[in-house]
Design an enzyme around this catalytic site. Structure first.
Site, PDB file in Angstrom:
ATOM      1  N   ARG A 290       0.830  -0.995  -0.018  1.00  9.81           N
ATOM      2  CA  ARG A 290       0.038  -0.066   0.085  1.00  9.81           C
ATOM      3  C   ARG A 290       0.872   1.193  -0.090  1.00  9.81           C
ATOM      4  O   ARG A 290       1.750   1.239   0.697  1.00  9.81           O
ATOM      5  CB  ARG A 290      -0.769  -0.040   1.313  1.00  9.81           C
ATOM      6  N   ARG A 305       1.834   0.881  10.437  1.00 10.85           N
ATOM      7  CA  ARG A 305       1.193   1.226   8.988  1.00 10.85           C
ATOM      8  C   ARG A 305       2.510   1.166   8.103  1.00 10.85           C
ATOM      9  O   ARG A 305       3.399   1.988   8.093  1.00 10.85           O
ATOM     10  CB  ARG A 305       0.712   2.699   9.027  1.00 10.85           C
ATOM     11  N   GLU A 377      -6.928  -1.109  15.143  1.00 10.50           N
ATOM     12  CA  GLU A 377      -7.657  -2.210  14.182  1.00 10.50           C
ATOM     13  C   GLU A 377      -6.414  -3.120  13.595  1.00 10.50           C
ATOM     14  O   GLU A 377      -5.398  -2.901  13.303  1.00 10.50           O
ATOM     15  CB  GLU A 377      -7.956  -1.357  12.735  1.00 10.50           C
ATOM     16  N   SER A 380     -10.752  -6.213   9.586  1.00 10.92           N
ATOM     17  CA  SER A 380     -11.945  -5.598   9.085  1.00 10.92           C
ATOM     18  C   SER A 380     -12.682  -6.513   8.241  1.00 10.92           C
ATOM     19  O   SER A 380     -12.060  -7.102   7.387  1.00 10.92           O
ATOM     20  CB  SER A 380     -11.476  -4.371   8.133  1.00 10.92           C
ATOM     21  N   ARG A 418       0.558  -6.527  12.567  1.00  7.69           N
ATOM     22  CA  ARG A 418      -0.376  -5.982  13.777  1.00  7.69           C
ATOM     23  C   ARG A 418      -0.445  -6.824  14.889  1.00  7.69           C
ATOM     24  O   ARG A 418      -0.266  -6.563  15.925  1.00  7.69           O
ATOM     25  CB  ARG A 418      -1.508  -5.263  13.200  1.00  7.69           C
TER      26      ARG A 418
END
Length: 454
Positions: A290, A305, A377, A380, A418
């Site tokens: 990403r 991130r 988070e 999801s 994560r």
RNA sequence: GGAGAGGUGGCAGAGUGGUCGAAUGUACCUGACUCGAAAUCAGGCGUAGGUGCAAGCCUACCGUGGGUUCGAAUCCCACCCUCUCCGCCA
């Protein structure tokens, strides 16, 4: 910065090859035509303002142009057939030839205008997000999300808690080398941490396949643009993607997947499945790439991130009537991993303003990070209903023999990086060591504690 | 990278400029025959869009995109994919 979007501008609908009509949209075009205002209202709940006037005028023009074009085509076809018939009988055709010649210019112009309008219309429509499902909390941003439940309780530390960067440094978590090789938001892992990272992915994949019935997949990490169109990353979010080109010239631009949802879900693109093939339950462990455009300054420290991270993804392809049960199951499938690792978390229902582009309903799983004193988070899970299916032309033959769009769902089960962060922080000890969660030990040769090497 | 073959309906497989959206076979569905099944016979059986209350009518689609032509599955160009052989490579 990474992937400036000139692509979509130069080439409005390259991912629409093969689809000539307006029938392949995100939203049901019939719904848009018949209930435009109601649709606009529902989209407003997710901070999307639908340009009703623009749509209406394009639609009016389309209707008129299409009717006219098809009319002319019809006329040309019948005259051309006459020519053939007359020739066959050896009769004179010059009269008919003259007549058909008169149609030519107008037909050509009309066809071109229609094609151009279709591209414009498709581009407009392909940027409209999915409609939120009824019952999704209405809200502007993440502050409108609603907590559904909590599991576990944050541990009491008898010492000053350090974050994963500090804990991981002595265990092989190396951001400097990552930055040296590739820049910010890249990580290099060695030794114990690298090993635990692999173990986490293995555990997740084994749970999803052996305990939850998902079929393990290995997919391409580089995909064609139309594939990204299918799952909704294109055309709107090109700047979030990494683009790649082959050596040599003249090759088509391709993209690195930002999640294996893309490759897994698109498995069924452009196909008509048999009813008894459903549901499909797929999983894969893959890296995700990403560009994180627009997140400068956010989560810059550590590996929360990253431009590259691993994820075990779950995807389900279902009949429409089954998708909401499937959504709840998938959340439970993801929760199972956190429970197995004994990490405290909570489940949150995203509000209309915080949901992803293609989702009708989303739950996030948020894991407790003691150093941040916050839930963050880690998964999801979304039901996209028929939104992606329309874009992919993924259908199934219903019991009634009709071709209907399938529903697609996706969810992380879980994000590997994560999870590593959560373990390092939640399982840290005063002496700098980290206890290995019991569930991971079989994957790490039985090691119970990671100790700083030097 | 070099040489060759090929991409047509669920599958197989015809079709090289004019009622071809596409023969034929097979699979599938319906009906007849049968106590039932098989076999046989008859009919049906692609996708999407437009228009219409509807029956229907119309348009597009033969790997993709473009071109030639009054007319293209058929001719021309580019690209993609598959297969065979050679080379290279993990």
């Amino acid at each position: 910065m990474f992937c400036v979007v000139i692509f979509a501008l130069l080439n409005p609908t390259p991912y629409c090859r093969g689809f000539r009509s307006t029938g392949f949209l995100m939203l049901d075009i019939q719904l848009l035509r018949s209930q435009l205002d109601a649709v606009a209202q529902r989209l407003a709940a997710r901070n999307f303002s639908l340009d009703v006037t623009a749509f209406q005028s394009m639609e009016d023009e389309r209707k008129q142009l299409q009717t006219r074009t098809q009319d002319l085509q019809s006329k040309r076809n019948s005259l051309s057939k006459q020519i053939g018939a007359l020739r066959g009988k050896g009769e004179d055709v010059s009269g008919v030839m003259a007549e058909v010649a008169g149609i030519g210019d107008e037909l050509k112009a009309s066809e071109e205008r229609l094609a151009a309008l279709q591209i414009k219309l498709n581009d407009f429509l392909s940027r409209i997000p999915n409609l939120p499902c009824d019952g999704v909390p209405v809200g502007k941003d993440e502050t409108g999300n609603v907590e559904v439940r909590r599991w576990g309780s944050p541990r009491e530390f008898g010492f000053e808690v350090r974050d994963h960067v500090d804990v991981g440094a002595a265990l092989g978590l190396d951001f400097d080398t990552g930055a040296k090789l590739s820049g910010a938001r890249f990580t290099f892992m060695r030794g114990a941490v690298a090993s635990m990272h692999r173990a986490i992915a293995q555990l997740m994949l084994d749970m999803q396949t052996r305990e939850h019935g998902y079929t393990e997949c290995y997919t391409p990490y580089i995909v064609n643009p139309e594939v990204l169109y299918g799952t909704g990353q294109l055309p709107k979010f090109a700047e979030d993607m990494f683009r790649v080109e082959r050596g040599g010239e003249g090759s088509q631009t391709q993209y690195l997947i930002s999640t294996s949802e893309i490759s897994l879900t698109n498995m069924v693109r452009e196909s008509i499945l048999k009813a008894d093939e459903l549901p499909l339950k797929l999983t894969a462990h893959s890296p995700c790439f990403r560009s994180e455009a627009g997140s400068y300054g956010r989560d810059t420290r550590g590996m929360i991130r990253q431009h590259q991270f691993d994820k075990v993804e779950m995807v389900r392809i279902t009949k429409p009537e089954d998708s909401y049960d499937a959504l709840e199951e998938m959340v439970v499938n993801a929760e199972a991993v956190l429970q197995r690792l004994e990490l405290p978390y909570r489940v949150v229902a995203l509000c209309t303003g915080d949901m992803g582009f293609g989702s009708a309903k989303t739950y996030d799983l948020e894991v407790w990070l003691p150093a941040q004193k916050a839930y963050r988070e880690i998964s999801s899970v979304s039901n996209c209903e028929s939104f992606q299916a329309r874009r992919m032309q993924a259908r199934y033959k219903s019991e009634a023999g009709k071709n209907e769009f399938v529903h697609t769902l996706n969810g992380s089960g879980l994000a590997v990086g994560r999870t590593l962060v959560a373990i390092l922080e939640n399982y840290q000890q005063a002496d700098g060591s980290v206890i290995v969660p019991a569930a991971l030990r079989p994957y790490m040769g039985g090691i119970e504690v990671l100790r700083p090497s030097a």
